[in-house]
Design a protein around this motif. Structure first.
Motif, PDB file in Angstrom:
ATOM      1  N   THR A 257       0.647  -1.044  -0.254  1.00 16.28           N
ATOM      2  CA  THR A 257       0.292  -0.187  -0.083  1.00 16.28           C
ATOM      3  C   THR A 257       0.505   0.938  -0.109  1.00 16.28           C
ATOM      4  N   THR A 258       2.050   1.293   0.592  1.00 10.68           N
ATOM      5  CA  THR A 258       2.180   2.524   0.586  1.00 10.68           C
ATOM      6  C   THR A 258       3.804   1.991   1.223  1.00 10.68           C
ATOM      7  N   ASN A 259       4.864   2.951  -0.081  1.00 12.58           N
ATOM      8  CA  ASN A 259       6.313   2.708   0.588  1.00 12.58           C
ATOM      9  C   ASN A 259       7.260   4.024   0.241  1.00 12.58           C
ATOM     10  N   SER A 260       8.074   4.073   1.015  1.00 16.31           N
ATOM     11  CA  SER A 260       9.216   4.827   0.534  1.00 16.31           C
ATOM     12  C   SER A 260      10.383   4.053   0.342  1.00 16.31           C
ATOM     13  N   PHE A 261      11.351   4.598   0.119  1.00 19.88           N
ATOM     14  CA  PHE A 261      12.714   4.602   0.377  1.00 19.88           C
ATOM     15  C   PHE A 261      12.896   3.513   0.188  1.00 19.88           C
TER      16      PHE A 261
ATOM     17  N   LEU B 273       6.156  15.433  -2.438  1.00 17.53           N
ATOM     18  CA  LEU B 273       6.062  13.962  -2.619  1.00 17.53           C
ATOM     19  C   LEU B 273       6.121  13.936  -3.890  1.00 17.53           C
TER      20      LEU B 273
ATOM     21  N   GLN C 173       8.385  15.406  -5.828  1.00 13.46           N
ATOM     22  CA  GLN C 173      10.048  14.897  -6.445  1.00 13.46           C
ATOM     23  C   GLN C 173      10.054  13.458  -5.779  1.00 13.46           C
ATOM     24  N   ALA C 174       9.449  13.086  -4.749  1.00 11.88           N
ATOM     25  CA  ALA C 174      10.183  12.107  -4.628  1.00 11.88           C
ATOM     26  C   ALA C 174       9.654  10.704  -5.585  1.00 11.88           C
TER      27      ALA C 174
ATOM     28  N   MET D 257      14.334   6.600 -11.502  1.00  7.10           N
ATOM     29  CA  MET D 257      14.948   5.663 -10.565  1.00  7.10           C
ATOM     30  C   MET D 257      14.491   4.097 -10.878  1.00  7.10           C
TER      31      MET D 257
ATOM     32  N   ILE E  38      16.405   1.782 -13.866  1.00 12.24           N
ATOM     33  CA  ILE E  38      16.979   0.172 -14.186  1.00 12.24           C
ATOM     34  C   ILE E  38      16.159  -0.370 -15.468  1.00 12.24           C
TER      35      ILE E  38
ATOM     36  N   VAL F  50      13.582  19.209  -2.312  1.00 15.13           N
ATOM     37  CA  VAL F  50      13.807  19.153  -1.220  1.00 15.13           C
ATOM     38  C   VAL F  50      15.288  18.172  -0.797  1.00 15.13           C
TER      39      VAL F  50
ATOM     40  N   GLU G  91      15.016  13.876   3.484  1.00  8.84           N
ATOM     41  CA  GLU G  91      13.324  13.787   3.393  1.00  8.84           C
ATOM     42  C   GLU G  91      12.557  12.745   1.429  1.00  8.84           C
ATOM     43  N   LEU G  92      12.975  13.370   0.828  1.00  9.15           N
ATOM     44  CA  LEU G  92      13.067  12.445  -0.502  1.00  9.15           C
ATOM     45  C   LEU G  92      13.119  11.413  -0.531  1.00  9.15           C
ATOM     46  N   ARG G  93      14.042  10.521   0.169  1.00  9.61           N
ATOM     47  CA  ARG G  93      14.042   9.590   0.349  1.00  9.61           C
ATOM     48  C   ARG G  93      12.727   8.935   1.683  1.00  9.61           C
ATOM     49  N   GLU G  94      12.357   9.388   2.052  1.00  7.02           N
ATOM     50  CA  GLU G  94      12.261   8.988   3.432  1.00  7.02           C
ATOM     51  C   GLU G  94       9.891   9.420   3.221  1.00  7.02           C
ATOM     52  N   THR G  95      10.010  10.441   1.807  1.00  7.64           N
ATOM     53  CA  THR G  95       8.613  10.614   1.973  1.00  7.64           C
ATOM     54  C   THR G  95       7.753   8.719   1.039  1.00  7.64           C
ATOM     55  N   ALA G  96       6.621   8.593   1.851  1.00 11.51           N
ATOM     56  CA  ALA G  96       5.952   7.274   1.601  1.00 11.51           C
ATOM     57  C   ALA G  96       5.567   7.754   0.490  1.00 11.51           C
ATOM     58  N   ILE G  97       5.389   7.151  -0.724  1.00  8.08           N
ATOM     59  CA  ILE G  97       4.661   6.995  -1.717  1.00  8.08           C
ATOM     60  C   ILE G  97       3.410   5.524  -1.643  1.00  8.08           C
ATOM     61  N   GLU G  98       2.973   6.329  -2.169  1.00  4.17           N
ATOM     62  CA  GLU G  98       1.522   5.305  -2.377  1.00  4.17           C
ATOM     63  C   GLU G  98       1.697   4.929  -3.280  1.00  4.17           C
TER      64      GLU G  98
ATOM     65  N   ASN H 106      10.939  -1.200  -4.546  1.00  4.64           N
ATOM     66  CA  ASN H 106      12.211  -1.309  -3.694  1.00  4.64           C
ATOM     67  C   ASN H 106      12.983  -1.702  -2.864  1.00  4.64           C
ATOM     68  N   VAL H 107      13.735  -2.883  -2.550  1.00  3.85           N
ATOM     69  CA  VAL H 107      14.858  -2.874  -2.196  1.00  3.85           C
ATOM     70  C   VAL H 107      16.062  -3.423  -3.507  1.00  3.85           C
TER      71      VAL H 107
ATOM     72  N   GLY I   4      15.509  -0.784  -5.902  1.00  2.05           N
ATOM     73  CA  GLY I   4      15.909   1.059  -6.120  1.00  2.05           C
ATOM     74  C   GLY I   4      17.475   1.226  -5.237  1.00  2.05           C
TER      75      GLY I   4
ATOM     76  N   LEU J  16      19.422   9.197  -6.412  1.00  2.00           N
ATOM     77  CA  LEU J  16      18.664   9.629  -6.155  1.00  2.00           C
ATOM     78  C   LEU J  16      18.473  11.284  -6.940  1.00  2.00           C
TER      79      LEU J  16
END
Lengths: 736, 361
Positions: A15-19, A700, A702-703, A710, A714, B41, B45-52, B244-245, B247, B252
């Motif tokens: 559902t949610t993912n972050s790096f 968000l 930008q992320a 990325m 890949i 940013v 912060e970029l790495r920690e932003t949760a992406i739905e 996720n893993v 990448g 970035l």
């Protein structure tokens, strides 16, 4: 330990993912780990695949795709275990039979060359021995230095493979090794891997000693070889070294080895066999002059890939083998793959294996092939085997070829009969194909081409056949590629001797099938009169074309003869040329699904991955993005949006522009207007935005942008900014 | 014939696209926008932003569709083929789910090819141990004599591979399944690793299930590897699951120019060095801040300045410090207009000031 997700609850990371999500399992960052060990090693075959059975049942979800599964499949699920095990067993039987047939064919095609090589080794070895046996003490010494040039010659066999692809010949040289070993020779096989510049000549000497003396030797000293050769009764047999891919070896290293071995040539009679694939003068290009002087070469030539291909085809499809066969379309695909893409027999065999495998996994009734492998179909009637259950019967009578021929369940008892027919069917058919092949040989026609054409169930000649029409119809759709037409045309140009040799081979081919054989026999009187006419003219072998006016008698006889031959061909085609696809129940034996074969054989990551991205809605089947037309919607997959945007750019993409257009897509129109009014004035505005509640959205976006880039990286679709061009990424793939 | 035409058409389309793109690049002027125009940013912060995740429902449906193919995949593995999964999206979860749901009868080893370093010899050792354990169990149950204890660590790769390629018993189904995530990953991309993997895949006791993500991955293999060793069956299984893993080890794109980040990494590196080395770096940094217009500090000047303050005793010690700096890209050398070798820290003045502050704390 194992992330086992069921359908009901998708993987937890979904559902949610972050790096940097903290829940990355420990296993993800370990280079390797054991997921699980075999559950119980003592379980027998019947217990196999229980896990699969369960998982299959677990997925009874309302997904439309699954609901569409055919009845047979769901029935099969009930006794899935039984069928899986059985299928695997039958596949093994069928494939091992085909594989063995192919191996035998290849061995036979090489056997002449192999025995030639062996004879050469024996003769040379005896002549070396007769020049005087050496004592042990003499033989192990590296002196006296031999001064006679002739005694420093290294006997070498150049085996011309006539095939640039080494893959096909790996097996040939393995067979050669076995053949020579069985004849008592000491054989070692080296490949280009052993002749690397890195390990030098020491590496290949070590390799040799490991193969000859013992596997743990770790020194490179040729005296060990010499003393080993004098031990026990080793010296009674020659030493053979096979280098299978000479052209790929490192030249200086191979030269060094030849120089060393030639110094010892008298003490240890070594025979070098070099596989040469380009031209017979290839060694001149890679070896040093010194080494070339030490070589005393003899040439051997293997059969060409096309010849081997025809032999394999004949053995697998036209002679009784496993019963498995392929449809016209599949044959065409295999042919074009062989001709246009790979060109190796190995790949052809692999394609065949994949076809066979796919056949077994797609066609439940394929298990009946087992009975075709054995002689006779007597066992077929037995329901005891569990084969002819209600479900399989239903499936059998639902086959397209059965419904098309209006065979109904009322003819239930007929099934064994039909199957019997299927098994018998190829015999006259394959005889006819082979006869045409014999006739086509004069025009250098390949069996592969004939085979492909003759499988065509829609072929024109099947419906209204007339030889003269075929020959004359220039506008025929398949043009010059029409095999039958070419054969018939060529027939007119044959000389009497060629005709008579063709007749002889036809006679041999048809001995087992009297109907055709009788027709062939009827040709003999005509042949005799042609020969008689030819003798009268005193020119029995001259081709018809060059005959002068005075030979009109011979010409007439020849014309009568060729007409007669054409009639026989017509008869054969009309009566027996039933392509397998026109026979009821042929689906049991015949693999038809060319798309499945193609996608399993030739993955196309370049095209497919790009298509995945450009048309993601086709794969995800989501309602939201499916009707988008050409506009990009924010609901689409981020990477998909970004890659579609990239299509509008040149070979380099400005990151700033790309980001801005990505942002415009993501921000819904209503809020975009707001944004626009704000960003009208420049740098000061940016700060404002940051302080606005929308700021997190910017982070968000930008992320998401970073992650999409990325992912493209890949996939290898873009190259990251370089130092020289820090604001641009480079597109790598253009179209599929 | 049709196929040939199709292939030619494809080729034509490809080259046409390429030249169109090239032309486009030449004709219209390239955009001069700079990445720095975007307010970026912080990387953290970029790495920690949760992406739905978008389309989570569809993706999980896709996954469950693939589940129906598991039994076919097992069949293919048992028939001696290797499975190669490709298509967009991370296939890690899919393959591992397949392995734990359908390959319970076999031991499964997973290799994470996306990691920057994988030691294949260790993998082979572990496999050999796994197999010898398996064979021992088999032998025990069949009652035949067991061979003496086999030890692998001292053996070479060739020996281990020949052990894994040992003769199969009557039960042809005795194999270990090796799952390789990203067989085209950075650590496995070199020809030697691919050779080893190919030889591993051709062993009689091994079956391989692998995934690729790069569009050009097939270029890693020659015909021998494809037809004789890996023996791939291709499966197109796009999952659209996030990488996720896989990448984690990619930089970035929006973070690389960020000054804060490089200053931070520089500080971390410097803190791990000796105080003397830190002090030498400080001299250099202060010089650079006070002479912003110069190309950098001449090496000789740095030596004399450092020696005066007893931070280095000889040129050799200074050189060892400098090597350390260069290795971590803290310092670059350049020749100035006089031909002198100059040292320069590739950071902006702001970042350098921040760095000095951090160091002095």
């Amino acid at each position: 330990m194992a992330p086992s997700g069921t359908v009901a609850d998708p993987p937890p990371t979904s559902t949610t993912n972050s790096f940097n999500s903290g829940d990355t399992a420990e296993n993800d960052i370990r280079p390797f780990f054991v997921l699980h060990k075999a559950s119980s090693s003592g379980s027998n075959l019947n217990g196999k695949l229980t896990g699969t059975g369960k998982s299959k049942r677990r997925i009874e979800s309302p997904s439309p795709k699954i609901a569409k599964r055919s009845e047979v499949e769901s029935v099969e699920e009930e006794d899935g275990q039984f069928f899986s095990t059985l299928r695997f067993k039958v596949f093994e039987t069928v494939w091992s039979k085909i594989e063995k047939t192919i191996e035998d064919v290849l061995r036979n095609s090489n056997s002449k060359v192999f025995s030639g090589i062996h004879d050469w080794i024996r003769e040379s070895f005896e002549s070396i021995i007769s020049s005087g046996a050496l004592k042990l003490s003499e033989a192990v010494r590296s002196y006296p230095v031999l001064t006679q040039a002739s005694s420093k010659q290294l006997l070498t066999a150049m085996v011309l493979t006539r095939n640039l692809e080494m893959v096909d010949d790996l097996l040939t040289f393995e067979e050669l090794e076995l053949h020579l070993k069985s004849q008592g020779c000491h054989v070692a096989k080296l490949s280009s891997m052993d002749f690397s510049a890195k390990s030098g000549v020491g590496g290949c000497l070590r390799g040799l000693l490991r193969q000859f003396v013992m596997p743990t030797v770790d020194v490179a000293d040729v005296t060990i070889l010499a003393s080993w050769y004098r031990e026990n009764k080793n010296h009674e047999n020659p030493v053979v070294i096979i280098v299978d891919d000479t052209e790929r070896c490192c030249g200086p290293v191979l030269s060094d080895l030849i120089l060393i071995l030639s110094e010892w040539a008298v003490k240890v009679p070594i025979f070098l066999i070099m596989g040469v694939s380009t031209a017979h003068d290839a060694p001149r290009k890679i070896l040093s002059v010194n080494a070339l002087q030490r070589i005393c070469a003899t040439r051997f030539t293997l059969s060409s890939p096309a010849e081997r291909m025809d032999a394999v085809l004949k053995a697998v499809f036209l002679k009784p083998c496993s019963g498995f066969t392929v449809s016209h379309k599949v044959a065409l695909f295999m042919r074009s793959y062989f001709l246009c893409q790979d060109g190796t027999l190995t790949s052809f065999v692999r394609t065949l294996k994949i076809a066979c495998l796919q056949h077994f996994s797609l066609e439940p009734l394929s298990i009946m092939l087992e009975h075709f492998c054995h002689d006779g179909v007597n066992q077929l009637s037995g329901e005891g085997t569990g084969l002819l259950t209600e479900a399989t019967m239903k499936h059998a009578f639902d086959l397209p070829s059965v419904t098309r021929n209006k065979i109904t369940r009322s003819t239930f008892e007929m099934l064994p009969h039909f199957l019997m027919d299927l098994q018998r069917m190829p015999n006259p058919w394959s005889i006819v194909v082979l006869c045409i092949y014999e006739a086509g040989k004069f025009d250098k026609l390949r069996l592969l081409d004939i085979f492909c054409e003759i499988l065509d169930p829609e072929a024109r000649y099947l419906k209204y056949f007339s030889p003269s029409e075929i020959v004359n119809s220039q506008s025929h759709n398949s043009g010059s590629n029409n095999v039958i037409r070419r054969v018939l045309c060529k027939l007119r140009d044959l000389s009497p001797s060629q005709l008579s040799s063709m007749l002889k081979s036809w006679e041999n081919l048809t001995t087992e099938f009297s109907e055709i054989n009788d027709k062939v026999m009827e040709l003999h009187p005509f042949m005799r009169s042609v020969e008689a006419a030819g003798q009268r003219q005193g020119l029995p072998n001259s081709p018809k074309k060059h005959a002068s006016r005075s030979h009109s008698k011979l010409e007439k006889e020849l014309k009568a003869m060729t007409d007669k031959v054409a009639t026989v061909i017509e008869f054969m085609l009309r009566e027996y040329m039933k392509p397998v696809e026109s026979v009821p129940f042929h689906e049991i034996l015949c693999f038809k699904n060319v798309d499945k074969l193609q996608s399993a054989l030739l993955g196309d990551p370049r095209g497919r991955i790009q298509l995945d991205l450009l048309e993601s809605h086709n794969i995800l089947h989501c309602v939201c993005c499916s009707q988008r037309g050409t506009t990009l919607l924010p609901s689409m997959h981020d990477t998909s949006i970004l890659y579609t945007l990239a299509q509008e750019h040149a070979d380099v993409i400005n990151l700033h522009d790309w980001y801005q257009s990505f942002k415009t897509i993501l921000i819904p129109k209503s809020s975009k207007a707001k944004q626009k009014s704000k960003s009208s004035s420049k740098s000061k505005k940016r700060k404002d935005i940051c302080e606005e509640p929308e700021a997190p959205a910017e982070a968000l976006i930008q992320a998401r942008f970073c992650r999409a880039i990325m992912e493209l990286q890949i996939a290898g679709l873009i190259r990251m900014p370089s130092k020289r061009r820090p604001d641009f990424v480079q597109r790598v793939a253009f179209g599929s | 014939m049709e196929d040939i035409e199709n292939i030619e058409e494809d080729e034509y389309g490809f080259s046409r696209n390429y030249f169109l793109a090239k032309e486009l690049g030449g004709a219209s002027k390239r955009s001069a926008h700079k990445l720095s125009d975007i307010h970026i940013v912080d990387e953290q912060e970029l790495r920690e932003t949760a992406i739905e995740m978008k389309h989570a429902k569809e993706i999980s449906e896709l996954m469950s569709d693939y589940k129906t193919m598991y039994s076919k995949w097992v069949f293919e593995l048992r028939c001696g083929f290797g499975l190669l999964m490709y298509g967009f999206g991370s296939k890690k979860a899919l393959i591992e789910d397949f392995a734990s749901a359908s390959l319970t009868e076999y031991s499964v080893m997973v290799i994470n090819g996306y990691l920057p370093s994988v030691n294949l010899k260790q993998v082979l050792l572990a496999l050999a141990e796994l197999l010898s354990e398996l064979l021992k169990c088999k032998r025990k149950s069949s009652g035949s004599l067991s061979k003496g204890q086999e030890t692998f660590p001292s053996r070479s790769i060739d020996d281990i591979l020949s052990f894994l390629h040992g003769p199969q018993s009557e039960d042809k189904d005795c194999f270990i399944c090796v799952v390789v995530h990203n067989i085209d990953g950075p650590a496995l991309r070199d020809p030697e690793s691919q050779q080893t993997l190919a030889r591993l895949a051709s062993c009689s006791h091994i079956r391989m299930v692998a995934s690729i993500d790069h569009v050009n991955a097939p270029l890693l293999w020659d015909k021998k590897m494809v037809h004789k060793q890996f023996n791939w069956l291709w499966h197109h299984v796009p999952t659209f699951a996030p990488y996720n893993v896989e990448g984690v080890f990619f930089p970035l794109v929006l973070a690389q120019g960020s000054t804060a980040q490089t200053a931070k990494t520089a500080a971390i590196v410097l803190q791990s060095l000796t105080p003397n080395a830190q002090n030498v770096f400080k001299i250099l940094a202060e010089y650079q801040l006070s002479h912003p217009d110069e190309d950098g500090m001449p090496t000789d000047d740095l030596y004399s300045a450092s020696r005066e303050r007893f931070f280095v005793s000889s040129q050799v010690t200074l050189n060892s410090h400098l090597t350390e700096f260069k290795d971590h890209e803290l310092v670059k050398t350049k020749r100035n207009s006089d031909g002198q070798e100059c040292l320069n820290i590739p950071l902006s003045s702001d970042a350098l000031r921040q760095l000095l502050l951090d160091l002095n704390q």
